[in-house]
Design an enzyme around this catalytic site. Sequence first.
Site, PDB file in Angstrom:
ATOM      1  N   CYS A   1       1.519  -1.531  -0.463  1.00 27.86           N
ATOM      2  CA  CYS A   1      -0.069  -0.081   0.241  1.00 27.86           C
ATOM      3  C   CYS A   1       1.336   0.860  -0.043  1.00 27.86           C
ATOM      4  O   CYS A   1       2.044   0.971   0.413  1.00 27.86           O
ATOM      5  CB  CYS A   1      -0.594   0.170   1.023  1.00 27.86           C
ATOM      6  SG  CYS A   1      -0.030   0.793   2.475  1.00 27.86           S
TER       7      CYS A   1
ATOM      8  N   CYS B   1       2.768   1.359   3.009  1.00 28.63           N
ATOM      9  CA  CYS B   1       3.988   0.590   2.667  1.00 28.63           C
ATOM     10  C   CYS B   1       5.507   1.886   2.610  1.00 28.63           C
ATOM     11  O   CYS B   1       6.506   1.539   3.122  1.00 28.63           O
ATOM     12  CB  CYS B   1       3.900   0.003   2.433  1.00 28.63           C
ATOM     13  SG  CYS B   1       2.832  -1.090   2.779  1.00 28.63           S
TER      14      CYS B   1
ATOM     15  N   ASP C   1       9.554  30.516 -28.647  1.00 26.99           N
ATOM     16  CA  ASP C   1      10.702  31.594 -29.339  1.00 26.99           C
ATOM     17  C   ASP C   1      10.217  30.612 -30.652  1.00 26.99           C
ATOM     18  O   ASP C   1       9.343  30.337 -30.642  1.00 26.99           O
ATOM     19  CB  ASP C   1      11.858  29.962 -29.501  1.00 26.99           C
ATOM     20  CG  ASP C   1      12.706  30.036 -30.513  1.00 26.99           C
ATOM     21  OD1 ASP C   1      13.275  31.698 -30.036  1.00 26.99           O
ATOM     22  OD2 ASP C   1      13.131  30.450 -30.669  1.00 26.99           O
TER      23      ASP C   1
HETATM   24  P1  ADP Z   1      15.377  33.529 -32.630  1.00 25.99           P
HETATM   25  O1  ADP Z   1      14.679  34.167 -31.049  1.00 25.99           O
HETATM   26  O2  ADP Z   1      14.351  33.657 -33.773  1.00 25.99           O
HETATM   27  O3  ADP Z   1      15.802  32.072 -33.010  1.00 25.99           O
HETATM   28  P2  ADP Z   1      18.281  34.000 -32.627  1.00 25.99           P
HETATM   29  O4  ADP Z   1      18.413  34.766 -31.208  1.00 25.99           O
HETATM   30  O5  ADP Z   1      18.922  32.611 -32.597  1.00 25.99           O
HETATM   31  O6  ADP Z   1      17.181  33.681 -33.555  1.00 25.99           O
HETATM   32  O7  ADP Z   1      19.233  34.859 -33.762  1.00 25.99           O
HETATM   33  C1  ADP Z   1      18.990  35.889 -33.691  1.00 25.99           C
HETATM   34  C2  ADP Z   1      19.144  36.508 -34.831  1.00 25.99           C
HETATM   35  O8  ADP Z   1      21.092  36.975 -35.010  1.00 25.99           O
HETATM   36  C3  ADP Z   1      19.083  36.204 -36.474  1.00 25.99           C
HETATM   37  O9  ADP Z   1      17.838  36.758 -36.897  1.00 25.99           O
HETATM   38  C4  ADP Z   1      20.116  37.021 -36.982  1.00 25.99           C
HETATM   39  O10 ADP Z   1      19.770  37.951 -37.619  1.00 25.99           O
HETATM   40  C5  ADP Z   1      21.337  36.814 -36.034  1.00 25.99           C
HETATM   41  N1  ADP Z   1      22.499  36.003 -36.302  1.00 25.99           N
HETATM   42  C6  ADP Z   1      22.211  34.893 -34.690  1.00 25.99           C
HETATM   43  N2  ADP Z   1      23.038  34.177 -35.150  1.00 25.99           N
HETATM   44  C7  ADP Z   1      23.727  33.978 -36.477  1.00 25.99           C
HETATM   45  C8  ADP Z   1      24.134  33.432 -37.305  1.00 25.99           C
HETATM   46  N3  ADP Z   1      24.743  32.167 -36.652  1.00 25.99           N
HETATM   47  N4  ADP Z   1      24.815  33.856 -38.497  1.00 25.99           N
HETATM   48  C9  ADP Z   1      24.287  35.285 -38.880  1.00 25.99           C
HETATM   49  N5  ADP Z   1      22.987  36.078 -38.112  1.00 25.99           N
HETATM   50  C10 ADP Z   1      22.790  35.637 -36.909  1.00 25.99           C
HETATM   51 MG    MG Z   2      16.748  30.632 -31.631  1.00 21.34          MG
END
Ligand code: ADP
Ligand code: MG
Length: 699
Positions: free
Chosen positions: A21, A24, A394
């Site tokens: 139970c 226990c 996200d």
């Molecule tokens: P989300 O919120 O859409 O997941 P992130 O926070 O990952 O987006 O990225 C935000 C922005 O930063 C992207 O829209 C881009 O403009 C820029 N960015 C992020 N990582 C990269 C990368 N590896 N190369 C080019 N731009 C990037």
């Molecule tokens: Mg992201």
Amino acid sequence: MEEKKFEGKSKITLAIDHIHCGDCALNIERSVEHVPGVLSAEVSYVLSSATVYYDPHRVGEEQIKKAITKPGYAIKETLAERTRTFWKERRSFIFLCLSGATLGLSWIFGWIGLAPRHLPNTLAVVSLILGGYPIVKSAIKTLLIPDLNVDTLVSIAAVSAAAVGAYQEAATVIFVMLLGEFLEGLTVGKTRKAIASLIQLSPKTAWVRREGNEVQVPIEDVKPREVVIVKPGERIPVDGKIISGCASINQSTLTGESIPVEKEVGDKIYCGTFNESGSCEIEATQVAEDTKLAQIKRLILEAQTQKSPTQRVMDRFSRYFIPAIILIALATFLVTGEIVRGITILIVACPCALVLGTPTAVVAAIGNAARQGILIKGGAYLEQMGRVKTLLMDKTGTLTYGRPRVVEIKIFNGMDEKELLYWAAMAEKRSEHPLARAITEKADEFGLNIPHPQAFENFRGKGVKAQQNSRSVIVGSSEMMRSEGVEIPEWARRFSESKQLEGMTSLFITLDRQISGIIFISDTVREGAKEVIDRIRKEGLAEIWMLTGDSDQVANRIGRELGIRYEAKLLPEEKVMRVKEWKRKGQVVAMVGDGINDAPALAAADIGIAMGAVGTDVATETADIALMADELEKIPTLIRLSRKALQVIKQNLIFALAFNTVLVLLSTQGWVTMILGAIMHQASSLLVIFNSMRLLRRT
Ligand code: ADP
Ligand code: MG
């Protein structure tokens, strides 16, 4: 039996025999926690298992096992012991039958009044001994710990009833208790089986290629890197990668999605999934206990043994409850002078239903969720999820498919598209961001051979910087350009904004700090995302927000399309801040993300939910709730199920408390007989279990 070690703290999980139970389970827990060096113990009645955290320098496994066996429980370790268990379970059933039969005869002889005068009572005493022996034994063993449990209450009741000559009543009470426990065991066993069937999916044998021959070997003998042959209509025996052939794989056992996924060379394939058609050869990457299936199985079991906060409160409460009941019973006896009233109180007041209310609901709900590919990592998260008021999501990979494609390339200074793409892809080669993948894929399409950058720097949520042959390249958002001090010409800015209004993400590319072009990337919003958001809203969530690092324009377009509010241009650490701000408003906050880019925000939320976790170990390990499939539709299902679970828990507790209180009050007035009390009491436990079983149904 499983064991895991982390710094200064070891963990052991043991399967225990026939915990009969909920109370226990508490007993074992207390017994183990009394051992010096044991940090904490969680014992589950529903799963018949114990998880013990201990300091390996201060206490050994043997002592822990001894603490479990001391109150009279056995640990299932070997096959021989398991067979013995079989007899033990049968034995208690046989005792139940014998006790019932003698009791029945006792009543019958009593009614017809033909038999010798002492026969009915003699039979009742026999029944009492047959049925009462295990209960009294358990009560005495618990007393030695020292502690009190439900068996203590029942034993005192039975012994005092017998002492005043109410043999038949005493025997009936014991029989009803045993019968109730037996029925509870049956129903709970059913849940246990439902969950076990989910996780016993790995096949027993596999076909492997050895020295040119196909041989069938037991699954334990398959080694990583061996070639395994999978035929149509078979379950996949290992985790691996397809090296030839292709197959249509039903992954519903892992992800809950029943539409088969087409897999071809290079794709990952998981143990326990089902090959509907096609045949292929795979290279084993993980075998036996290292597969995803085994990992999930472990997580589910751990999740179910982990106590939810409500259960903890109830367990603590029941600790004080039992001595209080003994006092009330004694007081009633002293005031009224009627021992039967006191005995009835002891019987009706057992907190069984109260102790069972939460764990049965938690196990059923977690089991149901797991069948649908939703991995809830513990009762605590289930309860929290049921209370969620704010849902933050996200964008990339959550509301969109997260498979962005390059749709347009704009060049500024006489360079051609190929050259711009070459430099951009070089810079992105070491980044794992979906946008980076879009660029490198496009470069592949152009047949470009991209070298590795000599220097590389990643700016989370902004972009990347790289060097190759003394040329420096920056790829990123306008924010990235600003923080790098790169001037964007006015007309270029305007051009990029007009594209963003169409929902495209624009990435600026600089070569030696000169803007050389813009790459426009588009990611499709998930099909059905709008319906999902509507369904979530219908569940009555107060706030649904999209958090994104992308530009205002892109966020605005998607926000309008889906009908949700948004915050744009957030750096990863700003996402964390937003999550914390929402929490400060006093609401329970859940954050949904892909679990990789958003790991910090997921961790900051009350509940972190990762999508598409089947492919990523990080996500399954770090999230509080992992959606194995990459399906947004699971979120409303999860919300509904967890709310229902919370409701069922509340119903169970309120019912158990109210029922117990009323019965105790009626008993103090002498309006409930001993036997009726016992029946009502066991009925309430069964009702609570049945109520929890409702959570096994699909919602
Ligand atoms: P989300 O919120 O859409 O997941 P992130 O926070 O990952 O987006 O990225 C935000 C922005 O930063 C992207 O829209 C881009 O403009 C820029 N960015 C992020 N990582 C990269 C990368 N590896 N190369 C080019 N731009 C990037
Ligand atoms: Mg992201």
